[in-house]
Design a protein around this motif. Structure first.
Motif, PDB file in Angstrom:
ATOM      1  N   ASP A 381      60.930  51.302 170.167  1.00  0.00           N
ATOM      2  CA  ASP A 381      60.769  52.752 170.380  1.00  0.00           C
ATOM      3  C   ASP A 381      61.630  53.550 169.426  1.00  0.00           C
ATOM      4  OD1 ASP A 381      59.040  52.147 172.409  1.00  0.00           O
ATOM      5  OD2 ASP A 381      60.538  52.335 174.022  1.00  0.00           O
ATOM      6  N   SER A 382      62.783  52.977 169.060  1.00  0.00           N
ATOM      7  CA  SER A 382      63.712  53.707 168.185  1.00  0.00           C
ATOM      8  C   SER A 382      63.334  53.578 166.713  1.00  0.00           C
ATOM      9  CB  SER A 382      65.142  53.193 168.394  1.00  0.00           C
ATOM     10  OG  SER A 382      65.545  53.367 169.736  1.00  0.00           O
ATOM     11  N   PHE A 383      62.954  52.397 166.298  1.00  0.00           N
ATOM     12  CA  PHE A 383      62.742  52.164 164.851  1.00  0.00           C
ATOM     13  C   PHE A 383      61.283  51.957 164.455  1.00  0.00           C
ATOM     14  CE2 PHE A 383      67.052  50.748 165.859  1.00  0.00           C
ATOM     15  CZ  PHE A 383      67.795  51.449 164.927  1.00  0.00           C
ATOM     16  N   GLY A 384      60.401  51.837 165.431  1.00  0.00           N
ATOM     17  CA  GLY A 384      58.986  51.665 165.131  1.00  0.00           C
ATOM     18  C   GLY A 384      58.552  50.205 165.108  1.00  0.00           C
ATOM     19  N   HIS A 385      57.259  50.046 165.184  1.00  0.00           N
ATOM     20  CA  HIS A 385      56.708  48.687 165.259  1.00  0.00           C
ATOM     21  C   HIS A 385      56.897  47.872 163.980  1.00  0.00           C
ATOM     22  CE1 HIS A 385      54.971  48.992 169.243  1.00  0.00           C
ATOM     23  NE2 HIS A 385      54.532  50.211 168.929  1.00  0.00           N
ATOM     24  N   PRO A 386      56.789  48.457 162.785  1.00  0.00           N
ATOM     25  CA  PRO A 386      57.038  47.633 161.588  1.00  0.00           C
ATOM     26  C   PRO A 386      58.429  47.027 161.560  1.00  0.00           C
ATOM     27  CG  PRO A 386      55.889  49.632 160.979  1.00  0.00           C
ATOM     28  CD  PRO A 386      56.270  49.798 162.431  1.00  0.00           C
ATOM     29  N   ALA A 387      59.432  47.811 161.953  1.00  0.00           N
ATOM     30  CA  ALA A 387      60.788  47.275 161.999  1.00  0.00           C
ATOM     31  C   ALA A 387      60.893  46.194 163.066  1.00  0.00           C
ATOM     32  CB  ALA A 387      61.785  48.391 162.266  1.00  0.00           C
ATOM     33  N   GLY A 388      60.199  46.410 164.201  1.00  0.00           N
ATOM     34  CA  GLY A 388      60.201  45.393 165.251  1.00  0.00           C
ATOM     35  C   GLY A 388      59.564  44.100 164.777  1.00  0.00           C
ATOM     36  N   ASP A 389      58.498  44.228 163.995  1.00  0.00           N
ATOM     37  CA  ASP A 389      57.867  43.016 163.462  1.00  0.00           C
ATOM     38  C   ASP A 389      58.819  42.267 162.547  1.00  0.00           C
ATOM     39  OD1 ASP A 389      55.597  43.639 164.853  1.00  0.00           O
ATOM     40  OD2 ASP A 389      54.487  44.439 163.132  1.00  0.00           O
ATOM     41  N   GLN A 390      59.588  42.984 161.727  1.00  0.00           N
ATOM     42  CA  GLN A 390      60.550  42.331 160.849  1.00  0.00           C
ATOM     43  C   GLN A 390      61.607  41.589 161.648  1.00  0.00           C
ATOM     44  OE1 GLN A 390      60.487  42.043 157.534  1.00  0.00           O
ATOM     45  NE2 GLN A 390      58.461  43.048 157.617  1.00  0.00           N
TER      46      GLN A 390
END
Length: 503
Positions: A381-390
């Motif tokens: 929620d804070s950094f977005g899904h692309p960052a979560g995928d990384q």
């Protein structure tokens, strides 16, 4: 059987089916080529036997023709000799004019161009009468073999001499005994057949370069031969060609090597009951020449067929391999998590089922880690899904780097949850791997907003009748315990029935 085991069984059957298809294709190709080879080999062997039999029949017909011609002329000349002997017995013969006497004596004499003059010799060997002249020369033949044989053997009958050379020409001497009314020896009547007769006879035949025709006396003496070989004329060939066999068998053949050219031939005779025997030889190379050409042609066709079958076999096997490779690729895509590259949940269930069964059979331990990323939802929620995928990719790399044995299986179960299957490890050894994963993630995540993982660990030695879901449930409960203890820790399930958690 659960869906995972069924899927694994179907996949195994498909793999076996591909292997079986390739084997069947190779076996079918080999059997096809061998079958054609066997059929063609049988046909070529039959053709070889036919070629040999055809050559034997052809040579036998030729030998029969030559024998008939030669012996017919011998018989005609013998009739002339007999006629002279009969006429000499006439009581009034000594009282008639010499011209009339010669007409009476030699009226039935054979007069072919190849026949020599008939001559009458008295008991001392002196020439008394000659069919070619009224005034015979003063010649004595008492030392000649044709004369002495009749002196020594009164019942000898027709004598055929060895080839004799008179000047530049060769001839055969034929002779018969003249017996007086009281049975005593009264002389010999003799004549000759020039070798020009044989040369003329053989010149009318169409012979192959290595064909040989020989005329033999019944004692094995070589009378005439083509190609002409003067050094062999008159030699006894009995030991070399087996005259005993020829005389004991009216017609037949044998294989032998030429004395002059050392060429191996098939020798055929047609009638050994005659005074002179014709022997026809043809080289084995000529006998099988047509068969050899056909064999080469059939062999070339068979080789071409084998190459075509081999080509198609290789092509289809390659197609099967390409299809198998494509299926393996599709299988990898179907069993691999697209984001992290780890095994997906479906594949993990299949591996879990297989390793569980192996552990039951071998009575060895099996450990399971369930790993969950801490506070991952708020990170997303804070950094977005692309960052979560990384972050998920980084956690997967830390897991794969730690669980790197051949039998280990790391998988993404879904979302931020991972699992690691560790066959043949007790809880203590598995805890070491779990701690290595946790620490690597912690070190790596220092630059990733402090993302950490919680790990639940369970290990047990399964027994027959138990299902691997028991291990999974124990590890899952240990994971929840790790969450309750504040996260970023590893909790080990004390046993499958008592989840006394150890931090």
């Amino acid at each position: 059987m659960d869906s995972g085991g069924l899927f694994e069984r179907i996949r195994h059957q498909l793999r076996q089916g591909r292997l079986m298809s390739a084997r069947l294709l190779i076996i079918s190709s080999v059997v096809t080529v061998l079958g054609f080879s066997g059929v063609c080999g049988s046909i070529m062997l039959e053709m070889r036997r036919s070629a040999q039999e055809l050559s034997r029949q052809t040579q036998e017909n030729l030998a029969s023709t030559i024998s008939a011609d030669v012996n017919r002329n011998i018989e005609l000349y013998d009739l002339s000799l007999r006629s002279v002997i009969s006429s000499l017995a006439l009581p009034q013969l000594s009282q008639v004019d010499p011209t009339i006497r010669n007409l009476i004596l030699f009226d039935h004499a054979a007069t072919a161009q190849h026949f020599g003059q008939l001559q009458v010799f008295d008991a001392k060997g002196d020439l008394r009468l000659d069919s070619g002249t009224l005034t015979p020369a003063h010649i004595n033949r008492a030392d000649e073999p044709f004369f002495r044989i009749h002196v020594a053997q009164p019942d000898f009958g027709l004598y055929i001499s060895r080839p004799m050379q008179h000047g530049d020409a060769y001839a055969l001497v034929l002779s018969r005994r003249i017996t007086a009314p009281d049975g005593s020896f009264a002389g010999v009547v003799a004549g000759s057949i020039r070798f020009s007769y044989f040369q003329d006879l053989f010149s009318r035949l169409r012979l192959a370069p290595h064909d040989v025709i020989a005329v033999l006396a019944r004692d094995g003496t070589l009378i005439m031969r083509t190609p002409f070989a003067p050094e062999l004329l008159g030699k006894n060939m009995m030991a070399r060609i087996g005259m005993d066999r020829m005389l004991g068998q009216r017609r037949g053949w044998f294989s032998g090597e030429g004395k002059v050219d050392k060429i191996s031939r098939m020798y055929v005779w047609a009638d050994s009951s005659r005074p002179l025997i014709a022997l026809v030889g043809r080289s084995w190379s000529d006998v099988f020449q047509m068969w050899r050409n056909e064999a080469l042609r059939i062999g070339a066709i068979l080789l071409g067929l084998a190459i075509i079958v081999a080509g198609f076999t290789v092509f289809f096997i390659r197609e099967i391999d390409r299809r198998a490779a494509a299926e393996r690729r599709l299988e990898e895509l179907a069993t691999t998590d697209a984001l992290t590259g780890l095994t997906n949940r479906r594949k993990f269930d299949l591996v879990m089922d297989r390793e569980w069964r192996r552990a039951v059979r071998a009575r060895t331990p099996i450990a399971l880690l369930i790993i969950d990323a801490d506070h991952f939802k708020s990170f997303n929620d804070s950094f977005g899904h692309p960052a979560g995928d990384q972050v998920l990719v980084g956690i997967a790399l830390c897991i794969a780097d730690s669980a790197n044995r051949a039998g280990d299986c790391a998988a993404r179960l879904g979302g931020e949850e991972f699992a690691v299957l560790l066959p043949e490890l007790h809880a203590a050894d598995a805890q070491g791997i779990a701690e290595a994963i946790r620490q690597k993630v912690e070190v790596w995540s220092e630059g990733q907003a402090g993302v950490t993982v919680s790990i639940g660990l369970a290990s047990m030695t399964p027994a027959a009748g138990q299902h691997w879901s028991m291990l999974f449930e124990a590890a899952d409960k240990a994971l929840y315990a790790a969450k309750d203890l504040g996260r970023n820790c590893c909790v080990v399930a004390a046993s499958r029935n008592d989840l006394h958690l150890v931090a």
